[in-house]
Design a protein around this motif. Structure first.
Motif, PDB file in Angstrom:
ATOM      1  N   PHE A 240       0.807  -1.233   0.000  1.00 25.66           N
ATOM      2  CA  PHE A 240       0.000   0.000   0.000  1.00 25.66           C
ATOM      3  C   PHE A 240       0.840   1.284   0.000  1.00 25.66           C
ATOM      4  O   PHE A 240       0.357   2.338   0.433  1.00 25.66           O
ATOM      5  CB  PHE A 240      -0.991   0.018   1.173  1.00 25.66           C
ATOM      6  CG  PHE A 240      -2.041  -1.049   1.075  1.00 25.66           C
ATOM      7  CD1 PHE A 240      -3.097  -0.925   0.178  1.00 25.66           C
ATOM      8  CD2 PHE A 240      -1.963  -2.196   1.858  1.00 25.66           C
ATOM      9  CE1 PHE A 240      -4.073  -1.910   0.069  1.00 25.66           C
ATOM     10  CE2 PHE A 240      -2.931  -3.190   1.756  1.00 25.66           C
ATOM     11  CZ  PHE A 240      -3.989  -3.046   0.870  1.00 25.66           C
ATOM     12  N   ASN A 243      -0.881   4.105  -1.809  1.00 24.48           N
ATOM     13  CA  ASN A 243      -2.174   4.550  -1.288  1.00 24.48           C
ATOM     14  C   ASN A 243      -1.984   5.582  -0.177  1.00 24.48           C
ATOM     15  O   ASN A 243      -2.337   5.375   0.980  1.00 24.48           O
ATOM     16  CB  ASN A 243      -2.978   3.348  -0.788  1.00 24.48           C
ATOM     17  CG  ASN A 243      -4.463   3.620  -0.706  1.00 24.48           C
ATOM     18  OD1 ASN A 243      -5.061   3.528   0.344  1.00 24.48           O
ATOM     19  ND2 ASN A 243      -5.073   3.973  -1.831  1.00 24.48           N
ATOM     20  N   SER A 263      -0.196   4.419   5.608  1.00 20.69           N
ATOM     21  CA  SER A 263      -0.229   3.424   6.680  1.00 20.69           C
ATOM     22  C   SER A 263       1.189   3.110   7.141  1.00 20.69           C
ATOM     23  O   SER A 263       2.177   3.347   6.434  1.00 20.69           O
ATOM     24  CB  SER A 263      -0.925   2.148   6.206  1.00 20.69           C
ATOM     25  OG  SER A 263      -0.099   1.416   5.318  1.00 20.69           O
ATOM     26  N   ARG A 265       2.346   0.175   7.433  1.00 21.18           N
ATOM     27  CA  ARG A 265       2.827  -0.869   6.524  1.00 21.18           C
ATOM     28  C   ARG A 265       3.437  -0.253   5.264  1.00 21.18           C
ATOM     29  O   ARG A 265       4.503  -0.673   4.805  1.00 21.18           O
ATOM     30  CB  ARG A 265       1.655  -1.781   6.169  1.00 21.18           C
ATOM     31  CG  ARG A 265       1.931  -2.860   5.159  1.00 21.18           C
ATOM     32  CD  ARG A 265       0.662  -3.678   4.944  1.00 21.18           C
ATOM     33  NE  ARG A 265       0.765  -4.614   3.848  1.00 21.18           N
ATOM     34  CZ  ARG A 265      -0.237  -5.391   3.431  1.00 21.18           C
ATOM     35  NH1 ARG A 265      -1.415  -5.318   4.062  1.00 21.18           N
ATOM     36  NH2 ARG A 265      -0.074  -6.216   2.426  1.00 21.18           N
ATOM     37  N   SER A 286       2.254   8.345   9.545  1.00 19.35           N
ATOM     38  CA  SER A 286       1.803   6.971   9.280  1.00 19.35           C
ATOM     39  C   SER A 286       1.023   6.423  10.468  1.00 19.35           C
ATOM     40  O   SER A 286       1.312   6.735  11.625  1.00 19.35           O
ATOM     41  CB  SER A 286       2.995   6.063   8.974  1.00 19.35           C
ATOM     42  OG  SER A 286       3.891   6.015  10.060  1.00 19.35           O
ATOM     43  N   GLU A 293      -6.849  -2.669   6.147  1.00 20.53           N
ATOM     44  CA  GLU A 293      -6.175  -3.055   4.901  1.00 20.53           C
ATOM     45  C   GLU A 293      -6.589  -4.438   4.417  1.00 20.53           C
ATOM     46  O   GLU A 293      -6.365  -4.767   3.240  1.00 20.53           O
ATOM     47  CB  GLU A 293      -4.659  -2.958   5.092  1.00 20.53           C
ATOM     48  CG  GLU A 293      -4.189  -1.508   5.129  1.00 20.53           C
ATOM     49  CD  GLU A 293      -2.713  -1.336   5.407  1.00 20.53           C
ATOM     50  OE1 GLU A 293      -2.134  -0.332   4.946  1.00 20.53           O
ATOM     51  OE2 GLU A 293      -2.125  -2.202   6.085  1.00 20.53           O
ATOM     52  N   SER A 298      -6.266   1.348   1.839  1.00 22.19           N
ATOM     53  CA  SER A 298      -5.464   1.826   2.962  1.00 22.19           C
ATOM     54  C   SER A 298      -5.848   3.266   3.288  1.00 22.19           C
ATOM     55  O   SER A 298      -6.998   3.669   3.084  1.00 22.19           O
ATOM     56  CB  SER A 298      -3.977   1.665   2.647  1.00 22.19           C
ATOM     57  OG  SER A 298      -3.168   1.908   3.779  1.00 22.19           O
TER      58      SER A 298
END
Length: 342
Positions: A240, A243, A263, A265, A286, A293, A298
């Protein structure tokens, strides 16, 4: 203030979140909850993640409008950017949605809030195209460059080029459509998983555009105003990294600060040189949202940016005409409601 980075956003607090089984067929990013995890536990985890995002954005000085959603039949309502977008000059668009169980995510109360709190001139509703099987899922299907007025769009059944042309004519954008696929040849379902356009930096998985000539045309269009392009890989897209969304916040002292919201991640998947390139123009904020997700979207998908002028909170003037119909203190200057005893 950058036309690209809104200073206010809309979030939906979906109390009955769950990955949508109707969209899993063409969303390669979706996954099932951990085995043995109950629906209630999944919803509770997602709710905590939504609250964490709202808190992080507010801490960054972004104005956050949160709408509650208790409806268990709207599993994807946490992603309002697919049905709504707002634009400078007081314009709002409402979009046709591919999945039938997502179409009632559109909410009149969100539109009423925009009209009362912001200067809205026009609402153009394309949702009437759904019975014809024609869809354009908002800023999921399109990644909009509000500075150069370009609508980058990976063509799919969620992003019909005829509606794209109509939107671009109505809102004054240049359509830039292209095919984008993963290494298995599967079309990208939403453009905003492979691309994010900020004011001075863009994240873009250009390698997922197989037509080399079109790839270079997209690259050239992105950089024409001097914007730096950070190329991300398909592996990073699956984390992601594409995103993300640029927003305009405020420091405690009231100074503007530009942030790139993504995010945890996604942030973890970026190389140090990519992080450095982003942070030349904006600060990365973040938030860890692993449960959300699972639905294949995201942070960018969770945010509907508000690109409208804010109305200052001013008490309306109580004119003589309004006072005459004031329910709390009715006034009838002509005396017609006064009973005269014989």
């Amino acid at each position: 203030m950058s036309a690209q980075a809104p200073s206010a956003v809309i979030l939906v607090r979906a109390e009955r979140f769950t990955p949508n089984p109707v969209t899993s067929a063409d969303n390669a990013f979706q996954a099932d909850p951990p085995e043995g995890q109950s629906a209630d536990a999944t919803a509770a985890r997602a709710l905590a993640e939504m609250d964490a995002l709202a808190s992080a954005l507010r801490e960054a000085g972004v104005r956050v409008h949160v709408f509650e959603d208790e409806d268990h039949t709207r599993p994807d309502s946490v992603f309002p950017n697919n049905w709504l977008s707002t634009h400078a000059g007081g314009n709002v668009a409402v979009y046709p949605m591919y999945a039938s169980n997502r179409r009632h995510e559109r909410r009149a109360d969100v539109l009423e809030m925009l009209k009362s709190d912001y200067r809205v001139q026009t609402i153009i509703d394309y949702s009437g195209l759904e019975p014809d099987g024609i869809f354009l899922e908002g800023t999921g299907a399109m990644v909009l460059d509000h500075v150069s007025r370009v609508a980058y769009t990976a063509v799919s059944h969620r992003a019909d080029t005829h509606v794209l042309e109509r939107f671009c004519t109505d809102f004054g954008y240049e359509p830039m459509a292209f095919d984008a696929v993963d290494s298995d040849g599967v079309p990208v379902y939403h453009t905003n998983v492979i691309a994010c356009v900020g004011t001075e930096v863009a994240l873009f998985a250009l390698e997922m555009i197989p037509d080399l000539r079109r790839r270079e045309e997209v690259r050239e269009r992105l950089t024409v105003q001097g914007r730096k392009v950070v190329e991300i890989t398909e592996e990073q897209v699956r984390e992601f990294a594409g995103n993300a969304v640029e927003l305009c916040g405020r420091t405690p002292e009231g100074k503007r600060r530009y942030i790139m919201a993504m995010s945890a991640r996604a942030r973890a998947s970026l190389r140090p040189d990519q992080v450095a390139a982003i942070e030349e123009s904006c600060e990365i904020v973040s938030v860890d949202i692993p449960t959300i997700e699972l639905a294949g979207g995201s942070v960018r998908c969770m945010i509907a940016g508000v690109h409208l002028d804010h109305r200052p909170p001013v008490e309306p003037e109580l004119t003589e005409a309004v006072a005459a119909i004031n329910e709390d203190a009715p006034v009838t200057a002509d005396g017609r409601d006064v009973m005269i005893e014989a």
